[in-house]
Write a protein that holds these residues in place. Structure first.
Motif, PDB file in Angstrom:
ATOM      1  N   VAL A 118       0.846  -1.192   0.000  1.00 12.36           N
ATOM      2  CA  VAL A 118       0.000   0.000   0.000  1.00 12.36           C
ATOM      3  C   VAL A 118       0.882   1.244   0.000  1.00 12.36           C
ATOM      4  N   VAL A 119       0.380   2.313  -0.595  1.00 12.66           N
ATOM      5  CA  VAL A 119       1.045   3.615  -0.558  1.00 12.66           C
ATOM      6  C   VAL A 119       0.372   4.445   0.526  1.00 12.66           C
ATOM      7  N   LYS A 153       5.610   4.001  -9.740  1.00 19.52           N
ATOM      8  CA  LYS A 153       5.018   4.354 -11.032  1.00 19.52           C
ATOM      9  C   LYS A 153       4.016   5.473 -10.772  1.00 19.52           C
ATOM     10  N   THR A 154       4.101   6.545 -11.563  1.00 17.11           N
ATOM     11  CA  THR A 154       3.220   7.683 -11.327  1.00 17.11           C
ATOM     12  C   THR A 154       2.824   8.358 -12.628  1.00 17.11           C
ATOM     13  N   THR A 155       1.655   8.990 -12.605  1.00 17.41           N
ATOM     14  CA  THR A 155       1.200   9.759 -13.765  1.00 17.41           C
ATOM     15  C   THR A 155       1.638  11.215 -13.660  1.00 17.41           C
ATOM     16  N   SER A 156       2.269  11.570 -12.542  1.00 23.30           N
ATOM     17  CA  SER A 156       2.722  12.947 -12.360  1.00 23.30           C
ATOM     18  C   SER A 156       4.087  13.135 -13.031  1.00 23.30           C
ATOM     19  N   SER A 157       4.620  14.335 -12.914  1.00 24.89           N
ATOM     20  CA  SER A 157       5.924  14.630 -13.503  1.00 24.89           C
ATOM     21  C   SER A 157       7.074  14.292 -12.553  1.00 24.89           C
ATOM     22  N   GLU A 158       6.754  13.729 -11.389  1.00 23.62           N
ATOM     23  CA  GLU A 158       7.803  13.381 -10.431  1.00 23.62           C
ATOM     24  C   GLU A 158       8.661  12.244 -10.973  1.00 23.62           C
ATOM     25  N   LYS A 159       9.974  12.324 -10.741  1.00 29.05           N
ATOM     26  CA  LYS A 159      10.893  11.281 -11.192  1.00 29.05           C
ATOM     27  C   LYS A 159      10.734  10.044 -10.317  1.00 29.05           C
ATOM     28  N   PRO A 160      10.507   8.860 -10.919  1.00 33.23           N
ATOM     29  CA  PRO A 160      10.345   7.637 -10.120  1.00 33.23           C
ATOM     30  C   PRO A 160      11.573   7.378  -9.253  1.00 33.23           C
ATOM     31  N   SER A 161      11.339   6.799  -8.077  1.00 33.31           N
ATOM     32  CA  SER A 161      12.410   6.535  -7.125  1.00 33.31           C
ATOM     33  C   SER A 161      12.570   5.028  -6.926  1.00 33.31           C
ATOM     34  N   SER A 162      13.737   4.617  -6.431  1.00 35.96           N
ATOM     35  CA  SER A 162      13.959   3.214  -6.079  1.00 35.96           C
ATOM     36  C   SER A 162      14.023   3.049  -4.561  1.00 35.96           C
ATOM     37  N   LYS A 163      13.620   4.099  -3.830  1.00 32.72           N
ATOM     38  CA  LYS A 163      13.652   4.054  -2.372  1.00 32.72           C
ATOM     39  C   LYS A 163      12.252   3.809  -1.812  1.00 32.72           C
ATOM     40  N   LYS A 164      12.212   3.497  -0.520  1.00 32.26           N
ATOM     41  CA  LYS A 164      10.928   3.212   0.132  1.00 32.26           C
ATOM     42  C   LYS A 164      10.042   4.440   0.172  1.00 32.26           C
ATOM     43  N   GLU A 165      10.645   5.606   0.311  1.00 35.18           N
ATOM     44  CA  GLU A 165       9.873   6.850   0.414  1.00 35.18           C
ATOM     45  C   GLU A 165      10.111   7.748  -0.793  1.00 35.18           C
ATOM     46  N   LEU A 166       9.040   8.382  -1.209  1.00 35.32           N
ATOM     47  CA  LEU A 166       9.077   9.340  -2.312  1.00 35.32           C
ATOM     48  C   LEU A 166       8.791  10.716  -1.718  1.00 35.32           C
ATOM     49  N   ILE A 167       9.783  11.598  -1.756  1.00 29.75           N
ATOM     50  CA  ILE A 167       9.662  12.925  -1.145  1.00 29.75           C
ATOM     51  C   ILE A 167       9.705  13.974  -2.249  1.00 29.75           C
ATOM     52  N   PHE A 168       8.702  14.837  -2.274  1.00 32.25           N
ATOM     53  CA  PHE A 168       8.654  15.836  -3.346  1.00 32.25           C
ATOM     54  C   PHE A 168       7.764  17.007  -2.946  1.00 32.25           C
ATOM     55  N   LYS A 169       7.899  18.093  -3.703  1.00 29.11           N
ATOM     56  CA  LYS A 169       7.081  19.283  -3.500  1.00 29.11           C
ATOM     57  C   LYS A 169       5.872  19.191  -4.424  1.00 29.11           C
ATOM     58  N   THR A 170       4.686  19.396  -3.879  1.00 31.28           N
ATOM     59  CA  THR A 170       3.464  19.243  -4.665  1.00 31.28           C
ATOM     60  C   THR A 170       3.310  20.346  -5.699  1.00 31.28           C
ATOM     61  N   LYS A 171       2.667  19.984  -6.805  1.00 36.04           N
ATOM     62  CA  LYS A 171       2.416  20.929  -7.896  1.00 36.04           C
ATOM     63  C   LYS A 171       0.912  20.996  -8.154  1.00 36.04           C
ATOM     64  N   SER A 174      -1.679  16.582  -8.784  1.00 38.08           N
ATOM     65  CA  SER A 174      -1.175  15.681  -7.752  1.00 38.08           C
ATOM     66  C   SER A 174      -0.736  14.338  -8.330  1.00 38.08           C
ATOM     67  N   GLY A 175      -1.431  13.848  -9.362  1.00 36.93           N
ATOM     68  CA  GLY A 175      -1.048  12.585  -9.982  1.00 36.93           C
ATOM     69  C   GLY A 175      -1.528  11.364  -9.222  1.00 36.93           C
ATOM     70  N   ASP A 194      -2.480  -0.748  -4.977  1.00 44.27           N
ATOM     71  CA  ASP A 194      -3.628  -0.042  -5.570  1.00 44.27           C
ATOM     72  C   ASP A 194      -3.209   1.403  -5.833  1.00 44.27           C
ATOM     73  N   PRO A 195      -3.845   2.068  -6.797  1.00 42.24           N
ATOM     74  CA  PRO A 195      -3.502   3.469  -7.069  1.00 42.24           C
ATOM     75  C   PRO A 195      -3.772   4.354  -5.850  1.00 42.24           C
ATOM     76  N   PHE A 196      -2.894   5.320  -5.623  1.00 46.18           N
ATOM     77  CA  PHE A 196      -3.061   6.269  -4.530  1.00 46.18           C
ATOM     78  C   PHE A 196      -3.062   7.677  -5.112  1.00 46.18           C
ATOM     79  N   LYS A 197      -4.037   8.489  -4.685  1.00 47.12           N
ATOM     80  CA  LYS A 197      -4.133   9.861  -5.167  1.00 47.12           C
ATOM     81  C   LYS A 197      -4.497  10.758  -3.996  1.00 47.12           C
TER      82      LYS A 197
END
Length: 208
Positions: A118-119, A153-171, A174-175, A194-197
């Protein structure tokens, strides 16, 4: 003596040139997988082809090292199905004696594990404003002490990560976010979460 040595050296160089030219013109096999993850109790399809395309090829399949013995049960003229995880290669061969293509590039196949993923949003508040920095975490249920690698995997412009946490500034957008885990110690992975938004709050400034 000198002429004999020169003759041997010349023949040796000629063989290198001829062999190198033949190798340079040898076609290369191409390996494709319909999926990189084997579902629980299932299999995936691997397809080997020769480029440029021509007829008469049979395909030799390898798992692990391409220098190992081919999977004799999997000599085929078409696609094969595999249910074991691992690194796969293939090459084509035809004629007698067999003329081989170059080996394909490798494809790594993973076996799915039943762990649920889960995300989660790591904040103590539900209202998110544009420009806020947030953290999304990929949580693997019953993951235990296993060392995991993560894929996002994301529909946003955020660069995918290989870490447990994805940290970014919202635009403004939201994606949608999904993640999964892969065990470092073996070729196995979870299914996608499942998709998370999340929703961004729109702020309107009134004129004074």
């Amino acid at each position: 003596m000198g002429h004999t040595l020169l003759g041997v050296l010349g023949l040796f160089l000629l063989n290198i040139l001829l062999y190198g030219h033949a190798e340079a013109n040898r076609p290369k096999a191409e390996l494709r997988a319909d999926d990189r993850d084997i579902p629980v109790g299932g299999s995936v399809t691997l397809t080997c082809s020769v480029n440029p395309s021509s007829s008469g090829w049979k395909y030799f399949w390898y798992r692990g090292e391409k220098t190992s013995e081919p999977l004799t049960s999997q000599l085929s003229a078409g696609p094969i199905r595999v249910s074991e995880e691992g690194v796969y290669w293939c090459r084509g061969g035809r004629g007698e004696p067999v003329y081989y293509t170059e080996y394909s590039d490798s494809v790594t196949i993973y076996k799915k594990v039943p762990n649920k993923v889960v995300v989660t949003l790591q904040t103590n508040w539900s209202e998110i404003y544009r420009g806020e920095t947030i953290t999304l975490r990929c949580e693997i249920k019953d993951g235990g002490d296993t060392e995991w690698e993560y894929e996002w995997k994301t529909t946003s412009s955020e660069k995918p990560s290989s870490k447990k946490e994805l940290i970014f500034k919202t635009k403004s957008d939201s994606g949608v976010y999904r993640c999964k885990g892969r065990k470092k110690s073996e070729k196995s992975s979870t299914d996608w979460s499942d998709p998370f938004k999340f929703s961004l709050i729109s702020v309107s400034h009134s004129e004074s």
